[in-house]
Scaffold this motif. Structure first.
Motif: not given
Length: 334
Positions: A139-161
């Motif tokens: 909980x001491x840090x916020x974490x975001x990880x970016x990937x690319x949705x293959x089907x839609x071509x849109x950005x996907x952000x995964x969060x620490x939780x």
């Protein structure tokens, strides 16, 4: 207090290790949030795990351990420098028979055909070294990880939780090398295509005014590439910088609109931008060096990142919280 946006770039992520090592060493610096893509995502999740275990020193130890294990895992890789490369001090693998063969093979055979069992030693390494239970509760840090949705071509952000090893692998999934990573019925490719790194999560969901971009891929090259390897290298750099340039441009435009209209969107208006990069040191390294996992190379990149950050802090620390040190106009908009 700062937020960090970490670019991806394979083994060049060891430069980011050096940057993080120096920032974590400084008691004046508090990291609120990190957004990472590909190798940047790996660095980010290792830091989150280490911070939750033993604070800043734990994060520094975890980073060194991670990159040490990466090097050990690649010790018997077919991607090795030739004796001539070693004699001439070149870190690239442009003349490595193993690299040349695999590069050609990956253009003709898909990873579904070449690796039908979908074996991924890097995923095994991440799963073994990172306790994702610790990460999800850090909980001491916020974490975001970016990937690319293959089907839609849109950005996907995964969060620490919600973070898992598959989400890190999705962010690092180069489609010519790995099968798409499936999560909750969706398939993902490398986050670098749509966010390398993503900035909006840090601006929208974090409180720190200072956003520091750790950039691996050079923006500018003055010489026109003429060799096939140089052309591919430049194409790789442009491709993986495009999303960052577009996002910087959008944020810059939004800030101007808010300021001109006296709108109350303080999160955007007050954002201060900074950049840590090493274009001079990283420019000579071709795309092939991004799969060079020799310890000497990783340690070299770490040392470059550490010393660059040392100099950056000396010059810019007093400006944190006061003004941007990144000239967005000259670097990204012209």
């Amino acid at each position: 207090m700062i937020d960090l946006a970490l670019q991806g770039g394979g083994s060049h992520g060891a430069f980011t290790w050096g940057v993080l090592d120096r920032l974590l060493e400084d008691d004046r610096i508090l990291i609120e949030g990190i957004c990472g893509t590909s190798a940047g995502a790996m660095n980010a999740v290792v830091v989150a795990d280490g911070l939750d275990r033993k604070g800043k020193e734990g994060a520094r130890e975890a980073l060194r351990n991670f990159w040490t294990k990466v090097s050990e895992a690649g010790r018997f890789s077919p991607f090795q420098r030739t004796p001539i490369d070693r004699m001439q001090g070149r870190w690239t693998l442009d003349y490595s028979p193993g690299y040349i063969f695999f590069d050609l093979l990956s253009r003709m055979v898909s990873p579904y055909e070449l690796n039908p069992l979908n074996m991924n030693p890097l995923r095994d390494l991440i799963a073994a070294l990172v306790d994702f239970e610790h990460v999800r509760h850090a909980e001491g840090i916020k974490l975001f990880v970016a990937a690319t949705n293959l089907r839609t071509g849109k950005q996907k952000i995964f969060r620490r939780e919600e973070m898992t090893a598959d989400m890190i692998m999705a962010s690092a999934c180069l489609p010519t090398i790995f099968q798409a990573v499936e999560i909750d019925g969706e398939a993902y490719w490398d986050g670098g295509y749509m966010g390398n790194p993503a900035l909006f999560p840090l601006v929208e969901e974090c409180q720190a005014r200072d956003l520091v971009i750790v950039q691996i891929n050079p923006i500018v090259r003055n010489e026109i590439p003429r060799r096939a390897a140089d052309i591919m290298n430049r194409l790789n750099e442009i491709t993986f910088n495009t999303s960052l340039i577009k996002e910087i441009r959008s944020l810059s435009f939004l800030k101007k609109i808010i300021e001109l209209g006296n709108l109350e969107e303080e999160r955007y208006k007050d954002a201060l931008f900074h950049r840590i990069n090493a274009d001079m040191e990283l420019e000579p390294l071709g795309v092939s060096s991004k799969v060079n996992s020799e310890w000497a190379f990783l340690e070299h990149l770490h040392d470059v990142g550490y010393s660059i950050t040392e100099a950056w802090l000396e010059e810019n620390y007093t400006h944190l919280g006061n003004r941007s040190t990144l000239d967005i106009q000259s670097v990204y908009l012209h």
